[in-house]
Each structure stands twice: as structure tokens, then as C-alpha cells.
Write a protein that holds these residues in place. Structure first.
Motif, PDB file in Angstrom:
ATOM      1  N   ARG A 256       5.756   2.254  -1.160  1.00  0.00           N
ATOM      2  CA  ARG A 256       6.922   1.375  -1.204  1.00  0.00           C
ATOM      3  C   ARG A 256       6.504  -0.079  -1.097  1.00  0.00           C
ATOM      4  NH1 ARG A 256       9.426   3.800   2.627  1.00  0.00           N
ATOM      5  NH2 ARG A 256       8.871   2.261   4.219  1.00  0.00           N
ATOM      6  N   GLY A 257       5.595  -0.344  -0.113  1.00  0.00           N
ATOM      7  CA  GLY A 257       5.208  -1.725   0.203  1.00  0.00           C
ATOM      8  C   GLY A 257       4.288  -2.312  -0.857  1.00  0.00           C
ATOM      9  N   GLN A 258       3.331  -1.530  -1.353  1.00  0.00           N
ATOM     10  CA  GLN A 258       2.360  -2.068  -2.324  1.00  0.00           C
ATOM     11  C   GLN A 258       2.763  -1.598  -3.724  1.00  0.00           C
ATOM     12  OE1 GLN A 258       0.549  -4.302  -0.910  1.00  0.00           O
ATOM     13  NE2 GLN A 258       1.398  -3.655   1.056  1.00  0.00           N
ATOM     14  N   SER A 259       2.340  -0.393  -4.055  1.00  0.00           N
ATOM     15  CA  SER A 259       2.769   0.227  -5.332  1.00  0.00           C
ATOM     16  C   SER A 259       2.124   1.602  -5.408  1.00  0.00           C
ATOM     17  CB  SER A 259       2.334  -0.628  -6.532  1.00  0.00           C
ATOM     18  OG  SER A 259       0.935  -0.631  -6.640  1.00  0.00           O
ATOM     19  N   ASP A 260       2.637   2.382  -6.317  1.00  0.00           N
ATOM     20  CA  ASP A 260       2.045   3.716  -6.515  1.00  0.00           C
ATOM     21  C   ASP A 260       0.623   3.578  -7.026  1.00  0.00           C
ATOM     22  OD1 ASP A 260       4.261   4.993  -5.597  1.00  0.00           O
ATOM     23  OD2 ASP A 260       5.160   5.275  -7.609  1.00  0.00           O
ATOM     24  N   ALA A 261       0.458   2.631  -7.979  1.00  0.00           N
ATOM     25  CA  ALA A 261      -0.875   2.432  -8.568  1.00  0.00           C
ATOM     26  C   ALA A 261      -1.865   2.043  -7.486  1.00  0.00           C
ATOM     27  CB  ALA A 261      -0.799   1.341  -9.633  1.00  0.00           C
ATOM     28  N   TRP A 262      -1.394   1.135  -6.609  1.00  0.00           N
ATOM     29  CA  TRP A 262      -2.243   0.665  -5.496  1.00  0.00           C
ATOM     30  C   TRP A 262      -2.703   1.842  -4.648  1.00  0.00           C
ATOM     31  CZ3 TRP A 262      -2.079   0.946  -0.223  1.00  0.00           C
ATOM     32  CH2 TRP A 262      -2.821   0.034   0.527  1.00  0.00           C
ATOM     33  N   TYR A 263      -1.747   2.711  -4.368  1.00  0.00           N
ATOM     34  CA  TYR A 263      -2.061   3.842  -3.506  1.00  0.00           C
ATOM     35  C   TYR A 263      -3.038   4.798  -4.191  1.00  0.00           C
ATOM     36  CZ  TYR A 263      -1.397   7.667  -0.228  1.00  0.00           C
ATOM     37  OH  TYR A 263      -1.616   8.653   0.685  1.00  0.00           O
ATOM     38  N   ARG A 264      -2.781   5.060  -5.513  1.00  0.00           N
ATOM     39  CA  ARG A 264      -3.678   5.959  -6.255  1.00  0.00           C
ATOM     40  C   ARG A 264      -5.079   5.380  -6.299  1.00  0.00           C
ATOM     41  NH1 ARG A 264       0.688   6.621  -9.629  1.00  0.00           N
ATOM     42  NH2 ARG A 264      -0.157   5.123 -11.118  1.00  0.00           N
ATOM     43  N   ALA A 265      -5.168   4.062  -6.610  1.00  0.00           N
ATOM     44  CA  ALA A 265      -6.476   3.407  -6.704  1.00  0.00           C
ATOM     45  C   ALA A 265      -7.233   3.499  -5.382  1.00  0.00           C
ATOM     46  CB  ALA A 265      -6.305   1.957  -7.114  1.00  0.00           C
ATOM     47  N   MET A 266      -6.466   3.286  -4.288  1.00  0.00           N
ATOM     48  CA  MET A 266      -7.072   3.347  -2.951  1.00  0.00           C
ATOM     49  C   MET A 266      -7.682   4.723  -2.723  1.00  0.00           C
ATOM     50  SD  MET A 266      -6.943   0.525  -1.235  1.00  0.00           S
ATOM     51  CE  MET A 266      -7.087   0.880   0.493  1.00  0.00           C
ATOM     52  N   ASN A 267      -6.928   5.753  -3.069  1.00  0.00           N
ATOM     53  CA  ASN A 267      -7.393   7.127  -2.856  1.00  0.00           C
ATOM     54  C   ASN A 267      -8.614   7.440  -3.710  1.00  0.00           C
ATOM     55  OD1 ASN A 267      -6.001   8.390  -0.801  1.00  0.00           O
ATOM     56  ND2 ASN A 267      -4.157   8.618  -2.039  1.00  0.00           N
ATOM     57  N   ALA A 268      -8.531   7.011  -4.985  1.00  0.00           N
ATOM     58  CA  ALA A 268      -9.640   7.297  -5.913  1.00  0.00           C
ATOM     59  C   ALA A 268     -10.918   6.618  -5.437  1.00  0.00           C
ATOM     60  CB  ALA A 268      -9.269   6.812  -7.312  1.00  0.00           C
ATOM     61  N   ASP A 269     -10.768   5.317  -5.082  1.00  0.00           N
ATOM     62  CA  ASP A 269     -11.942   4.555  -4.621  1.00  0.00           C
ATOM     63  C   ASP A 269     -12.529   5.172  -3.372  1.00  0.00           C
ATOM     64  OD1 ASP A 269     -11.741   2.883  -6.702  1.00  0.00           O
ATOM     65  OD2 ASP A 269     -10.892   1.165  -5.591  1.00  0.00           O
ATOM     66  N   LEU A 270     -11.633   5.606  -2.479  1.00  0.00           N
ATOM     67  CA  LEU A 270     -12.121   6.180  -1.220  1.00  0.00           C
ATOM     68  C   LEU A 270     -12.912   7.465  -1.507  1.00  0.00           C
ATOM     69  CD1 LEU A 270     -12.135   5.919   1.835  1.00  0.00           C
ATOM     70  CD2 LEU A 270     -10.082   7.360   1.909  1.00  0.00           C
ATOM     71  N   ALA A 271     -12.380   8.302  -2.443  1.00  0.00           N
ATOM     72  CA  ALA A 271     -13.072   9.554  -2.782  1.00  0.00           C
ATOM     73  C   ALA A 271     -14.451   9.260  -3.359  1.00  0.00           C
ATOM     74  CB  ALA A 271     -12.236  10.341  -3.780  1.00  0.00           C
ATOM     75  N   GLN A 272     -14.490   8.252  -4.261  1.00  0.00           N
ATOM     76  CA  GLN A 272     -15.758   7.875  -4.891  1.00  0.00           C
ATOM     77  C   GLN A 272     -16.732   7.355  -3.840  1.00  0.00           C
ATOM     78  OE1 GLN A 272     -14.698   5.526  -8.314  1.00  0.00           O
ATOM     79  NE2 GLN A 272     -16.802   5.641  -9.076  1.00  0.00           N
ATOM     80  N   LEU A 273     -16.157   6.539  -2.950  1.00  0.00           N
ATOM     81  CA  LEU A 273     -16.961   5.942  -1.866  1.00  0.00           C
ATOM     82  C   LEU A 273     -17.631   7.031  -1.053  1.00  0.00           C
ATOM     83  CD1 LEU A 273     -17.312   3.152  -0.071  1.00  0.00           C
ATOM     84  CD2 LEU A 273     -15.685   4.348   1.375  1.00  0.00           C
ATOM     85  N   ILE A 274     -16.813   8.045  -0.712  1.00  0.00           N
ATOM     86  CA  ILE A 274     -17.355   9.126   0.114  1.00  0.00           C
ATOM     87  C   ILE A 274     -18.490   9.855  -0.646  1.00  0.00           C
ATOM     88  CG2 ILE A 274     -16.807  11.360   1.177  1.00  0.00           C
ATOM     89  CD1 ILE A 274     -13.950  10.112   1.694  1.00  0.00           C
ATOM     90  N   ALA A 275     -18.270  10.083  -1.984  1.00  0.00           N
ATOM     91  CA  ALA A 275     -19.272  10.778  -2.792  1.00  0.00           C
ATOM     92  C   ALA A 275     -20.571   9.974  -2.840  1.00  0.00           C
ATOM     93  CB  ALA A 275     -18.721  10.999  -4.197  1.00  0.00           C
ATOM     94  N   ARG A 276     -20.436   8.682  -3.049  1.00  0.00           N
ATOM     95  CA  ARG A 276     -21.612   7.826  -3.146  1.00  0.00           C
ATOM     96  C   ARG A 276     -22.336   7.765  -1.820  1.00  0.00           C
ATOM     97  NH1 ARG A 276     -24.036   7.968  -6.775  1.00  0.00           N
ATOM     98  NH2 ARG A 276     -24.929   5.886  -6.884  1.00  0.00           N
ATOM     99  N   ARG A 277     -21.526   7.727  -0.755  1.00  0.00           N
ATOM    100  CA  ARG A 277     -22.160   7.667   0.573  1.00  0.00           C
ATOM    101  C   ARG A 277     -22.972   8.932   0.799  1.00  0.00           C
ATOM    102  NH1 ARG A 277     -21.537  11.097   4.512  1.00  0.00           N
ATOM    103  NH2 ARG A 277     -19.251  11.037   4.398  1.00  0.00           N
TER     104      ARG A 277
END
Ligand code: C2E
Ligand code: CA
Ligand code: CA
Length: 925
Positions: A256-277
Motif C-alpha cells: 500500500r505504502g510503496q507499491s506492488d512492484a517495489w515489494y516484488r523487487a524487494m523479495n526478488a533481490d532478497l532471494a538473489q542476495l541469499i543465493a549469492r551469499r
């Protein structure tokens, strides 16, 4: 607190109210706060431009290739044996590759890579030199071993560096991903408000930002560490999970506060981050293994070289140490590559926000402390100022209020100070003025009221003490005054005379002339009594027609008697009441303190007894108390008690006294006179009991008895031996005013079948005072045919008026009128005049109480004259009357004869009267 601007004249003083003072204070404090906030804000801006607060990438452990001082290994000409120098060079080159490869692991830059390749090439050359210097290279196993080990060493180094590069790439990806997450979170925060260096923003974003910061912190440790501990892995994994948890927990808020895209991007980046880590950690682990293997291979190569060259280990050690000494040139190498501009901007924003959670540095803290201290001081000053400027006037007001409450209306509150209090003080002073005025008015009113109350009280007291009709003291006040007089007499030794007065026949005045007139008479009497008594004491009205006079400072009973007699005498002269001349006589009873009684009540009783006796004596009498009056009072009481039973017990008797006609010498009529055979057997005369009967209300009953008995007697004589019988019956005014009297007489006449002419009623002139109804009753009597005689003529004060008003048939001259006719020419003249007047009016005349022959002789010469008296006959009981009649006749004849003989014509007169008598007897027959 009074703010006075010094350059202003007093009348231009600026006087501030509470509101303006408070406003100034709060504006000041708000200004300070604003300034402090600005300073703090400014300080942060400075920080942002001058300080780099973002966490630095871990500084390379070794930023400079640990190049040993360039050992210039001059290429020596090939020698058939391995020269020590060549060997030394080879070992040194190995040590350098060991070192530079470590540097190359950490730094993939071109110079580092070049340095590494250079060192490796040098090692290859040095090793070849060692191997190539012997002729038997192809056969010497030691030299072969060097080559084998060297190629293995190179392979290890190459693999190790490949892994290091791969890990670095993974780390770079992870950092980029973290930055992207960070930027995405912190960019919205960068637009949020900052107050006093604090961000005002959504809590979820701040929380996420905190989580990312924490993740970065752990990541930095990861980046730095080559051997990664399980603990570090767990910590970073937990930090990642926190970010993930915050994201998913606040999914709707973020969407609601940011956007759906923002939320999806956050999740995707976090998943990638975890994989790379995870990849990075794996590579780090691999690198560690390879580094260890590489070190072993280095050792094996070194041993191979040493074996081949048989070089002393100590010498080699020295070479190795030289090789690892840091080179000054290496420190100049660039440390880190600068970040991209976008990342730099994001970092700046993040730094700003991060700073917001950091304590300000000492200078900004100093400003804040200074500003806070100033604000606090200002607040304290303002508070003190406001308290002083509020409390002082309030205290003044309170003090003034309590003074006013205590009745000091002159109190004034000093003006000045805060406007509101000044206004209040002025209002208070106005109120105090008004209160003072109101108080004055109320005092006036109260004074007036008190005067009125006093006046009313005085009048009420007067009413309570005064008789409203006469203005004299009333009964109650009399007692108080008499008590006081007795008290005075007790101390002075004087006597106090008490006179009890009663108006003679006042009832007749009241009934006959009306109550209003009666009141006027009483008022006139009161006035006269007040005048008469003022010189000696005072007069009081006891009620009705009873008065009292108290005589003070007397010394003898004679003195008191004389004063009483003077009062009786004074009332024998006429009063003018409502234009009418009137004689109102009084009877007086007298007594004296201390000889007759000691107390007021007892004195009044004694005087009352004396009055009773005075009344019994007749009108205008004075009687002084004597102890025997007590017996009389007791006797009176006994009489009253006896009378109440007398009728029932048939104790009354009727006597009859003849009246002879002076012309015929016959008994013309008999007067019925009541007697009471008292329980003790004594025959009581009416004077002894009739007044008591009159007072006790028994007179009417007794009168009725007399009437019946008299009619009965007349009837029996009329039918018996005396047909011309006539009976005179005494009737009291009270009986006549009854209203039933005339019908009763008529009924009795009818009952006894007696002609009306056979009875005559005798009235006293007091009937005149009982009103017109009585006069009307007399008229009716006359109409019935009943004769009416006026009794006791000559004793009252309005005798002549009675003659005019009343329809009389006879007048009975009172004994007092005729008692002196034979001795006093003056009395004779009066009697003669009255007799003449009555004759002219055609009235019969009876002379009462004739006791002496001389009186008889005088009266017998008058016309229409009847004579009654003991000289002829005493009253006798009914049964004695008829035998008495001839005796009385004979006695009268004798008397007439005697008197005529005295004058010389006795025989003629007696003859003439005897003839008249004979004619009358003949007529009766
Ligand atoms: P009164 O009507 O004048 O009656 C005459 C009184 O004079 C009688 O006194 C009588 O006894 C007395 N009397 C007659 N002749 C002489 C005399 O020569 N000398 C003297 N000293 N007295 C004489 P009594 O009977 O004692 O009566 C006194 C008064 O009592 C009467 O005076 C009358 O006013 C009243 N009275 C008597 N009987 C009755 C009665 O039945 N009814 C009423 N209402 N009054 C009565
Ligand atoms: Ca009479
Ligand atoms: Ca009489």
C-alpha cells in the motif's frame, strides 16, 4: 512583574497581560527549539558533505604486494652445477609468488594481476635456471621433481585465484543486491521529515531499514573474513531472515505504502542476495582449502628446489624473509574502487538516515546542550516571573478579601502589574466602594428597622399592659405595678391602699343605651379615675365595669377611706358622655397593705369583698375591708349553695303586705314579698339572698316561682273571701327582658282564670336602662290589662324620664322620700311636688315604709294616695292575710281619727272615710 521600558514615560508604560506574557515566553522557547533544531539539521548537512559515515568495505589486509625489495637477480651465465645464487633466486621467487598470490586473491586489479603473473614468470625462469644449469637435467630425478612440482604449483595457484575471483564476484553481486535493497528502502525515508535530527516516517520502513543495516553489518564481517565461522553464517542467515520476516509481516503495508512492484523487487533481490551469499560462503570455503593446498605445494616446490640445489636451509630462510618484507611502493596502490554515482547518492541518503540514529558529535551536542540549557533557563525565568506576577497580586487580593470579609470596607487593592490583575484590582476596589455604600445603606436601614421594632415593641408592650378602651393599666399590668408598689412600701414603711370600684347598674347602661355608649362611659370613667388617682398612685381597669385604684405613700386606713370616699363623691356629679349628661355612681371596696393582706392577689380579693358589702349597702357606697367580710364571703357562698336547692326543697315562702287606700281606708292591694326559710330554720329577708341569686343566675327561676305563687294566691282570694283582691308582684329587670315574661303572665292568668286587673307588677326605673324591648314588654302588660307600678321612686337619677316614657299606672314613693315629710318642710315640699305631679299624670301613688302616724296623717290628706308600711301591717304569710284585712282597716281608721283629732276635724273625716269604706264594702257584697 511589571515590564517598564525605561525610555518610555510612565504613562506610556507597556503593561502586559498573562496571555501576552505567556505568548512571549512560549514564542521564546519555541524560537530556541527551532534554532536548536536548525543547528542540528545544519550540522547533519555538514556531516553529510564532510564525513563518510557509510560502512567502508573491509580494507584489504594487504594493499601492497609484498614485493620484496627487487632482488636483482642478474642472470648468471649457465653453470654446470646449480649455483647457490640461482637456487637462492628460485627460492626467493617462490616466496614472492606465495606472497603475491595471496595479494592477488584479494585484489583482482590489473596491476595486482600483472604483479602476480610477473612473479610467477620470474619463478618459472628461476626454476628453469636451476634445472637448466645442470647437464644432467634430463636424467637427474631431483631436477625432474622440481619441474613437476613447479607445474603443480602453477596449477594450484591458478585454481586458487580462479576461486578467489569467483568469490569476489559473488560478493560484489551480493553487495550490489544489498545496496539495491538498501536504496529501495532508504529512498522513501530520505523524503521524510527530520526534527532535531530525527526522522519522522513510517515505522515499518524504519524497521526494514534497521534490518537491512543489520544485514549489511553482518555482511561486512563476512566480506572481511576468509575463514568464515559457523557462528558468522548463522548470524548473517538470521539477519536475512529478519529482513524477510519484516517484509512478509508488513506485506500489505508495503504494497500500500510503496507499491506492488517495489515489494516484488524487494523479495526478488532478497532471494538473489541469499543465493549469492550462500555461493560466496561455498567459494570462501573452497578458497580456504585451495589456499592450504597451495601452501603445501609451495612447501613441496621449495623442498624440491632445495633438494636440487642442496642449499642450506638457513640461507633460504633469509631469502624468504627478504621476499616477504613490504615494499613502500605498494602502499601507494589504490585501495578501493570508487562506487558508481547512483550508489553514491543512495549511500548519501542512507548515511543521512543512519546518522539520524547516531549521537551528534561533540560540537552539535554542545549547541543542543546550550540551546536546551538556554530554553530551560528561559522557561524557569518565565515560570518564576509568571508565578511572581500572579501570586503577588492574588495574595494582595486574598488579603483584601479577608479584610472585607472581616468588615473593613475601607480596604483597597494596589493597582499595577498584570493587566488582568490590574483590572481585577480596579473591579475589586469598585466592589469594595459599593460594598461600603451598601453597608452604609444597610446600616441606615437596620437602624430604621431597629427603631421601628423598638417602637412596635413599645406599642405591643403598651397593648399588653394597657387597656385599649380607657388607656389605663390592664389586669396583668396592675399586678406587676401593685407588686412593685408593695415592694416600695415594704422598704419605705408606707401603706398601700387598694380600691375596688364597680359601676352601679352599669349593665343597664350597656343594655339600655348600647355597648358603644357603654364603652364611651367606661372611657370617660377611666379618664376621671386617672385624674383622681394621679396624685396618689394610679388607676387600672380589671375588665367590664370593674376598676382599681392603687394609693401609695398612705399611712392610715382613715386616709385611704377618705380618698375612696372622695372618689365615690366625685362620681356623684354628672359626666358628659357624647353630649349627654349622666350620673354614673360607683361603689367602692377598700383595703390596705400591710394590715389586710400582703400580696397583690390577696389585696384585690379583700377589696372585692369590701366592694360586695358596699354594693349590698346600696349605691355610691364605700366599704373598708374588715375580717368579718371573710365570714360574709363564706356566708355568701353558703347562701348560693343553699339557694340552688331551695326551690326543689320548697324553702321559699311568699308574704303579703297590704297597701291601704287613703280615701277608702280599705286594703287596695297586697305586695308579694319573698322569704326564704333557710336550712337552719331562719326566715331570710330578700335582701340577704336576692343579690346572691341575682349574681348566680338563680333570680329568673326564683322570679318565675314568685309569679306563679302570687297569681295562685290572688286567684284563691279572688275566688274566696276577697273578690277585689289585687296582688303587686316585684319583677326584676332581668325577668322582664327575658322576652317570655309577658306570655308567661298571660298563660298564668289563663291557667288560674284570674282577671288581669287582679295583679300589678312592680318595676324599678332601672328597666329604662335595659332597652326598648323591655319598654315594649311593659306596654304589652298594660295591653293585657295588668297594672304597672314604678317602685322605689325617687332613688334613681332619671325618675322623671321614667314617668314620661313608661306606661305606668302607679308610682311607689321610696321610703327615703317620705321619711322626712313630717319633720322636714323641705322633704315635705319635695314629696308634695312629686305627689302633685303624679296626680296630674293620673297615676295612683303608694307611699312606702310608713312607720309613723304623723307620716300617715300627712299622706292621708293626699288624693289617690295608698299607704304601705309597718305602721299599718307587716308582711304576712298567705293564710294570715284575709284575717288581717279588717284589722288593717280598723287601724287605719284609728290613725285617721287620731290625726284628725289632732287637727280638730277628726270626727268628720273619719265619718266620711267610714262611709266611703262602707260603700265599697257594699259594692263588694
Ligand atoms: P320593696 O319592693 O321596696 O319592698 C318593700 C320592702 O319594705 C319590704 O322589704 C318590706 O318588708 C319593707 N317595708 C315595708 N314597710 C316598711 C316599713 O314601714 N319600714 C321598713 N323599714 N321597711 C318596710 P323586704 O320584704 O325585705 O323586701 C326588700 C326588697 O326585696 C323589696 O323592696 C323588693 O325590692 C325586694 N323583693 C322582695 N320580694 C321580692 C320578690 O318577690 N321579687 C323581687 N324581684 N324582689 C323582691
Ligand atoms: Ca316593691
Ligand atoms: Ca319599694
Amino acid at each position: 512583574m511589571n515590564v517598564v521600558l525605561p525610555w518610555l514615560r510612565p504613562r506610556y508604560r507597556i503593561r502586559l497581560g498573562i496571555a501576552s506574557r505567556l505568548a512571549i515566553s512560549f514564542i521564546g522557547v519555541a524560537g530556541l527549539i527551532l534554532a536548536a533544531n536548525l543547528v542540528v539539521q545544519q550540522g547533519i548537512l555538514v556531516e553529510r558533505t564532510t564525513r563518510v559515515l557509510a560502512p567502508q568495505p573491509a580494507a584489504p589486509v594487504v594493499t601492497v604486494a609484498a614485493a620484496p625489495a627487487p632482488v636483482h637477480v642478474e642472470r648468471a651465465p649457465a653453470a654446470p652445477v646449480v649455483s647457490p645464487l640461482l637456487l637462492e633466486e628460485a627460492v626467493g621467487a617462490l616466496a614472492r609468488v606465495d606472497l603475491v598470490s595471496q595479494l592477488r586473491i584479494k585484489d583482482a586489479s590489473a596491476p595486482a594481476d600483472a604483479q602476480y603473473r610477473q612473479a610467477l614468470a620470474h619463478l618459472n625462469e628461476a626454476a628453469k635456471s636451476v634445472a637448466g644449469s645442470t647437464a644432467s637435467v634430463g636424467t637427474d630425478p631431483a631436477l625432474r621433481h622440481v619441474r613437476t612440482e613447479l607445474s603443480a604449483y602453477s596449477a594450484h595457484a591458478s585454481a586458487m585465484l580462479h576461486t578467489a575471483d569467483a568469490r569476489r564476484a559473488a560478493e560484489a553481486d551480493r553487495t550490489a543486491l544489498l545496496d539495491r535493497l538498501d536504496v529501495r528502502v532508504k529512498e522513501p525515508l530520505a523524503g521524510a521529515w527530520t526534527i532535531f535530527g530525527r526522522v519522522v516516517s513510517r515505522q515499518t520502513l524504519v524497521e526494514l531499514s534497521d534490518d537491512i543495516d543489520s544485514l549489511r553489518h553482518h555482511a561486512e564481517a563476512l566480506e572481511a573474513a576468509t575463514p568464515i565461522s559457523a557462528l558468522q553464517v548463522a548470524a548473517i542467515s538470521a539477519a536475512e531472515q529478519r529482513v524477510q520476516k519484516t517484509l512478509s509481516a508488513n506485506e500489505s503495508a508495503f504494497r500500500r505504502g510503496q507499491s506492488d512492484a517495489w515489494y516484488r523487487a524487494m523479495n526478488a533481490d532478497l532471494a538473489q542476495l541469499i543465493a549469492r551469499r550462500e555461493a560466496s560462503i561455498q567459494l570462501a570455503s573452497d578458497l580456504a582449502d585451495q589456499t592450504e593446498a597451495f601452501a603445501h605445494q609451495s612447501d613441496r616446490l621449495r623442498e624440491a628446489l632445495l633438494k636440487a640445489g642442496r642449499i642450506m636451509a638457513p640461507a633460504l630462510e633469509a631469502v624468504a624473509q627478504v621476499a616477504t618484507r613490504p615494499s613502500p611502493a605498494a602502499s601507494a596502490a589504490p585501495a578501493v574502487s570508487s562506487p558508481t554515482p547512483a550508489l553514491a547518492r543512495a549511500r548519501a541518503a542512507v548515511q543521512t538516515k543512519s546518522v539520524s540514529r547516531m549521537p551528534a558529535d561533540s560540537s552539535s551536542r554542545g549547541i543542543i546542550a546550550w540551546a536546551s540549557g538556554a530554553a530551560a533557563l528561559l522557561m524557569i525565568l518565565m515560570c518564576v516571573g509568571i508565578i511572581i506576577s500572579t501570586v503577588v497580586p492574588v495574595k494582595r487580593m486574598v488579603a483584601a478579601t479577608s479584610q472585607i470579609a472581616a468588615g473593613q470596607y475601607s480596604v483597597r487593592v494596589a493597582s499595577g502589574g498584570i493587566t488582568e490583575f490590574d483590572t481585577l484590582a480596579n473591579a475589586f476596589n469598585t466592589m469594595a466602594d459599593e460594598l461600603a455604600a451598601a453597608r452604609q445603606a444597610s446600616l441606615h436601614y437596620q437602624q430604621g428597622l431597629e427603631e421601628k421594632i423598638q417602637e412596635r415593641t413599645r406599642r405591643l408592650q403598651e397593648l399588653a399592659q394597657r387597656d385599649p378602651l380607657t388607656g389605663l393599666s390592664n389586669r396583668r399590668h396592675l399586678f406587676a405595678l401593685l407588686d412593685a408598689a408593695i415592694e416600695r412600701a415594704r422598704t419605705s414603711g408606707h401603706w398601700v391602699g387598694v380600691l375596688f370600684l364597680d359601676v352601679d347598674n352599669f349593665k343597664y347602661i350597656n343594655d339600655g343605651l348600647g355597648h358603644a355608649f357603654g364603652d364611651s362611659v367606661l372611657a370617660g370613667m377611666g379618664q376621671r379615675l386617672a385624674e383622681l388617682s394621679s396624685a396618689y398612685g394610679f388607676a387600672a381597669r380589671l375588665g367590664g365595669d370593674e376598676f382599681t385604684v392603687v394609693l401609695e405613700r398612705t399611712n392610715t386606713i382613715e386616709e385611704i377611706r377618705n380618698l375612696g370616699a372622695a372618689i365615690v363623691a366625685a362620681f356623684q356629679s354628672a359626666m358628659v358622655i357624647e353630649g349627654r349628661e349622666l350620673i354614673v355612681s360607683v361603689s367602692v371596696g377598700a383595703c390596705a397593705y400591710p394590715i389586710h393582706a400582703q400580696q397583690a392577689g390577696a389585696l384585690l380579693k379583700a377589696a372585692d369583698m369590701a366592694l360586695f358589702r358596699a354594693k349590698a349597702l346600696g349605691r355610691s357606697q364605700l366599704s373598708v375591708f374588715t375580717p368579718d367580710l371573710l365570714d360574709l364571703a363564706a356566708a355568701k357562698f353558703a347562701t348560693e349553695q343553699g339557694l340552688r336547692r331551695a326551690i326543689d326543697r320548697n324553702e321559699f315562702e311568699l308574704f303579703f303586705q297590704p297597701e291601704i287606700s287613703g280615701e277608702t281606708l280599705e286594703v287596695g292591694l297586697v305586695e308579694a314579698l319573698i322569704r326564704w326559710r333557710a336550712p337552719n330554720g331562719e326566715l331570710q329577708l330578700p335582701g340577704a339572698f336576692l343579690p346572691v341569686a341575682e349574681q348566680s343566675g338563680l333570680a329568673i327561676e326564683i322570679g318565675a316561682w314568685v309569679l306563679r305563687r302570687a297569681v295562685s294566691a290572688a286567684s284563691s282570694w279572688h275566688r274566696g273571701g276577697w273578690p277585689d283582691a289585687r296582688v303587686a308582684i316585684n319583677v326584676s329587670p332581668r325577668q322582664l327582658s327575658d322576652g317570655q315574661f309577658v306570655p308567661r303572665v298571660a298563660a298564668l292568668l289563663a291557667e288560674f282564670e284570674l282577671p288581669a286587673r287582679c295583679i300589678e307588677i312592680e318595676l324599678t326605673e332601672s328597666v329604662l336602662q335595659t332597652g326598648p324591648a323591655t319598654v315594649a314588654a311593659i306596654h304589652k302588660m298594660r295591653e293585657l290589662g295588668v297594672a304597672v307600678a314604678l317602685d322605689d321612686f325617687g332613688t334613681g337619677f332619671s325618675s322623671l324620664a321614667s314617668l314620661e316614657i313608661l306606661p305606668l299606672s302607679r308610682v311607689k314613693l321610696d321610703r327615703s322620700l317620705i321619711c322626712g315629710i313630717d319633720t322636714s318642710p323641705r322633704s315635705a315640699a319635695i314629696a308634695q311636688a312629686i305627689i302633685g305631679m303624679c296626680q296630674k299624670l293620673g297615676l295612683d301613688i303608694t307611699a312606702e315604709g310608713v312607720e309613723r302616724p304623723e307620716q300617715f296623717a300627712y299622706l292621708a290628706r293626699q288624693r289617690s294616695m295608698f299607704i304601705q308600711g309597718f305602721l299599718l301591717a307587716h308582711p304576712v304569710p298567705q293564710h294570715e292575710l284575709l284575717p288581717l284585712l279588717p284589722i288593717v282597716r280598723e287601724r287605719a281608721r284609728e290613725l285617721l281619727l287620731t290625726s284628725a283629732q289632732g287637727r280638730g276635724d277628726g270626727a268628720d273625716i273619719t265619718e266620711a272615710r267610714t262611709q266611703q269604706s262602707g260603700r265599697a264594702a257594699g259594692a263588694r257584697a
